[in-house]
Design an enzyme around this catalytic site. Structure first.
Site, PDB file in Angstrom:
ATOM      1  N   HIS A 157       0.865  -1.182   0.000  1.00  0.00           N
ATOM      2  CA  HIS A 157       0.000   0.000   0.000  1.00  0.00           C
ATOM      3  C   HIS A 157       0.907   1.239   0.000  1.00  0.00           C
ATOM      4  O   HIS A 157       2.034   1.171   0.490  1.00  0.00           O
ATOM      5  CB  HIS A 157      -0.847  -0.064   1.283  1.00  0.00           C
ATOM      6  CG  HIS A 157      -1.897   0.981   1.425  1.00  0.00           C
ATOM      7  ND1 HIS A 157      -1.624   2.250   1.885  1.00  0.00           N
ATOM      8  CD2 HIS A 157      -3.226   0.945   1.205  1.00  0.00           C
ATOM      9  CE1 HIS A 157      -2.750   2.944   1.948  1.00  0.00           C
ATOM     10  NE2 HIS A 157      -3.735   2.184   1.537  1.00  0.00           N
ATOM     11  N   ASP A 194       3.053  -4.833   7.686  1.00  0.00           N
ATOM     12  CA  ASP A 194       1.847  -4.022   7.599  1.00  0.00           C
ATOM     13  C   ASP A 194       0.668  -4.977   7.805  1.00  0.00           C
ATOM     14  O   ASP A 194       0.347  -5.778   6.927  1.00  0.00           O
ATOM     15  CB  ASP A 194       1.801  -3.353   6.221  1.00  0.00           C
ATOM     16  CG  ASP A 194       0.506  -2.586   6.006  1.00  0.00           C
ATOM     17  OD1 ASP A 194      -0.387  -2.663   6.869  1.00  0.00           O
ATOM     18  OD2 ASP A 194       0.392  -1.923   4.966  1.00  0.00           O
ATOM     19  N   GLN A 239      -4.530  -5.278   6.770  1.00  0.00           N
ATOM     20  CA  GLN A 239      -5.568  -6.158   6.207  1.00  0.00           C
ATOM     21  C   GLN A 239      -5.524  -7.562   6.803  1.00  0.00           C
ATOM     22  O   GLN A 239      -6.277  -8.440   6.365  1.00  0.00           O
ATOM     23  CB  GLN A 239      -5.421  -6.258   4.681  1.00  0.00           C
ATOM     24  CG  GLN A 239      -5.600  -4.942   3.948  1.00  0.00           C
ATOM     25  CD  GLN A 239      -7.012  -4.374   4.044  1.00  0.00           C
ATOM     26  OE1 GLN A 239      -7.962  -5.050   4.449  1.00  0.00           O
ATOM     27  NE2 GLN A 239      -7.167  -3.118   3.667  1.00  0.00           N
ATOM     28  N   LYS A 293     -10.312  -0.425  10.612  1.00  0.00           N
ATOM     29  CA  LYS A 293     -10.551  -1.566   9.716  1.00  0.00           C
ATOM     30  C   LYS A 293     -10.934  -2.809  10.515  1.00  0.00           C
ATOM     31  O   LYS A 293     -11.049  -3.900   9.963  1.00  0.00           O
ATOM     32  CB  LYS A 293      -9.293  -1.854   8.884  1.00  0.00           C
ATOM     33  CG  LYS A 293      -8.961  -0.746   7.883  1.00  0.00           C
ATOM     34  CD  LYS A 293      -7.765  -1.135   7.055  1.00  0.00           C
ATOM     35  CE  LYS A 293      -7.172   0.022   6.278  1.00  0.00           C
ATOM     36  NZ  LYS A 293      -7.988   0.489   5.166  1.00  0.00           N
ATOM     37  N   CYS A 336      -4.825   2.778  -3.534  1.00  0.00           N
ATOM     38  CA  CYS A 336      -3.571   3.234  -2.898  1.00  0.00           C
ATOM     39  C   CYS A 336      -2.459   2.210  -3.091  1.00  0.00           C
ATOM     40  O   CYS A 336      -1.651   1.962  -2.180  1.00  0.00           O
ATOM     41  CB  CYS A 336      -3.760   3.506  -1.409  1.00  0.00           C
ATOM     42  SG  CYS A 336      -4.961   4.755  -1.061  1.00  0.00           S
TER      43      CYS A 336
HETATM   44  C1  PLP Z   1      -2.517  -2.919   3.342  1.00  0.00           C
HETATM   45  C2  PLP Z   1      -2.805  -1.554   3.882  1.00  0.00           C
HETATM   46  N1  PLP Z   1      -1.841  -0.916   4.534  1.00  0.00           N
HETATM   47  C3  PLP Z   1      -2.045   0.309   5.064  1.00  0.00           C
HETATM   48  C4  PLP Z   1      -3.239   0.944   4.928  1.00  0.00           C
HETATM   49  C5  PLP Z   1      -3.391   2.313   5.493  1.00  0.00           C
HETATM   50  O1  PLP Z   1      -4.365   2.350   6.477  1.00  0.00           O
HETATM   51  P1  PLP Z   1      -4.813   3.748   7.088  1.00  0.00           P
HETATM   52  O2  PLP Z   1      -5.383   4.547   5.959  1.00  0.00           O
HETATM   53  O3  PLP Z   1      -5.825   3.388   8.099  1.00  0.00           O
HETATM   54  O4  PLP Z   1      -3.601   4.367   7.666  1.00  0.00           O
HETATM   55  C6  PLP Z   1      -4.271   0.318   4.242  1.00  0.00           C
HETATM   56  C7  PLP Z   1      -5.572   1.003   4.047  1.00  0.00           C
HETATM   57  O5  PLP Z   1      -6.332   0.686   3.180  1.00  0.00           O
HETATM   58  C8  PLP Z   1      -4.054  -0.972   3.710  1.00  0.00           C
HETATM   59  O6  PLP Z   1      -5.006  -1.622   3.055  1.00  0.00           O
END
Ligand code: PLP
Length: 431
Positions: free
Chosen positions: A126, A203, A206, A229, A385
């Protein structure tokens, strides 16, 4: 799991959109919040509102105690050895930025990035796990190495192994791709990273909401994720780190509460986790995520984590696996639909990206998402993203349906029926 009982906890699911019952399949973007969690948030403000760590009055003590308990709740959930390894931030993005900033400004040695150092990323990250490292490249002269995916949408582990060297400082890897749904073999990645002398940042945005995840099992050095999430409010996120690393790392934000001593010229830092929690935190958000006992009433303030552990993460995973299998099978059977990511549901979570081929063109994902919305079905469209991955896949954008614990098989059937209808009639009429 009793899905109807679960759905009754989510008032928003009763909404109608364009006259149709809402079918919410945008859970990878954010999830809804159950009544119990909203009540906890409400109780924090109506019963315990005060700033933490500064006021000796009853409300101040209660707020400080609830906030500390929320750290403990998160630590238990992810299997951290100590609650002091849980740092509350705004979201997963901020958690990763904290690590990046800290490694850019850290003490000498392996906790400071220097020219010649390498950071290994995967092409499925992401943006929040790309862009902070691009800054580190620009400011510290490190090299970014990007590991590709195989044709089936899984990570190319051989390429990852080949990318590692004694110059690798850090491997940054998503546990679950927010586009392909792929579950990465993080433990194996950690073994390879550690053998090369590198740290592993996972990370978990998800994965933590959907799978049983512990930091022991992952054997990671850092884990970042977002509360919103996983049924908690927006504005609260978590960074877990190994204690010996967090102890040595430079603070990210500076100001109140993160200091031990300050004089006009210098300052020293507070204990963990406060060293990384400068300023007034989101106490209600933290308690709505981690849960706590209200010692004044003896009642439990239910956090998102209590809600999830009450259901059991194995049960959550198995429900989502059923939904995902059904969705994958259904999409694969719709003519003109192309699904991205592993075809085996066991290798993935319930995030399913797809596009639609109609009249010789790949249909506009946004148009199809709008047509689905007219039938009450919420899916995402666009680059998610994850532009480097989309560019690797050779598509400007995709549709994405993502499930959670309150979704039903009937909702998946309705998505498939409406999609079929759109492809057979509406797109042709619009062409
Ligand atoms: C895999 C992954 N990492 C990081 C993020 C970033 O999350 P946040 O926008 O809550 O910081 C997301 C958000 O969609 C994501 O799907």
């Amino acid at each position: 799991m009793d899905i109807q009982a679960i759905r009754n906890d989510f008032p928003i699911l009763e909404r109608r959109i364009h006259g149709h019952p809402l079918i919410y399949l945008d859970n990878a973007a954010t999830t809804h919040k159950p009544r119990q969690v909203l009540e906890t948030w409400h109780a924090c403000y109506t019963q315990h509102n005060a700033n933490i760590h500064r006021s000796p009055h009853t409300l101040g003590q209660e707020a400080s105690d609830l906030y500390e308990q929320a750290h403990r709740g998160v630590a238990r959930y992810i299997g951290a050895e100590s609650w002091r390894q849980v740092v509350f931030v705004r979201n997963g993005t901020e958690a990763i930025n904290l690590v990046a900033y800290s490694l850019m400004h850290g003490p000498s040695g392996r906790l400071r990035l220097s020219p010649g150092d390498e950071i290994v990323l995967t092409v499925m990250e992401h943006h929040s796990n790309w862009v902070p490292w691009q800054l580190a490249r620009d400011e510290c002269g490190v090299t970014l190495k990007v590991v590709d995916i195989c044709a089936d949408g899984t990570l190319d582990l051989q390429q990852l192994q080949a990318a590692l060297s004694e110059r690798t400082r850090l491997v940054c890897c998503t546990h679950v791709s927010n586009v392909l749904g792929t579950i990465n073999p993080v433990r194996e990645i950690g073994r390879l990273a550690h053998a090369a002398g590198a740290l592993l940042l996972v990370d978990g945005a998800q994965s933590v909401p959907h799978l049983p995840v512990t930091v022991q099992e992952l054997d990671c050095d850092f884990l970042a994720f977002s509360g919103h999430k996983m049924l908690a409010p927006m504005g609260i996120g978590v960074l877990y780190g190994r204690a010996e690393l967090l102890e040595q790392m430079a603070p990210f934000l500076r100001g109140g509460d993160m200091i031990d001593q300050v004089n006009a010229q210098t300052a020293t830092w507070n204990r963990l986790p406060w060293k990384f929690e400068a300023g007034t935190p989101d106490v209600a958000g933290a308690v709505a995520l981690g849960g706590a006992i209200d010692h004044a009433s003896g009642q439990r303030l239910v956090g998102a984590i209590d809600y999830l552990t009450g259901l059991g993460m194995e049960a959550v995973r198995s429900h989502e696996l059923e939904l995902t299998s059904h969705l994958l099978r259904g999409l694969q059977a719709v003519p003109g639909v192309r699904v991205f990511g592993p075809s085996s549901p066991e290798q993935r979570c319930g995030v399913v990206a797809f596009d639609v081929h109609s009249s010789g063109e790949f249909g506009d994902a946004h148009l199809i998402a709008e047509l689905l919305n007219e039938e009450g079905i919420a899916v995402r469209a666009g680059g998610h993203c994850a532009y480097p991955l989309l560019s690797r896949l050779g598509v400007p954008g995709t549709l994405r349906a993502s499930v959670y614990l309150y979704n039903t098989m009937a909702e998946i059937d309705r998505l498939l029926d409406v999609l079929q209808e759109i492809i057979s009639h509406k797109l042709v009429a619009l062409a």
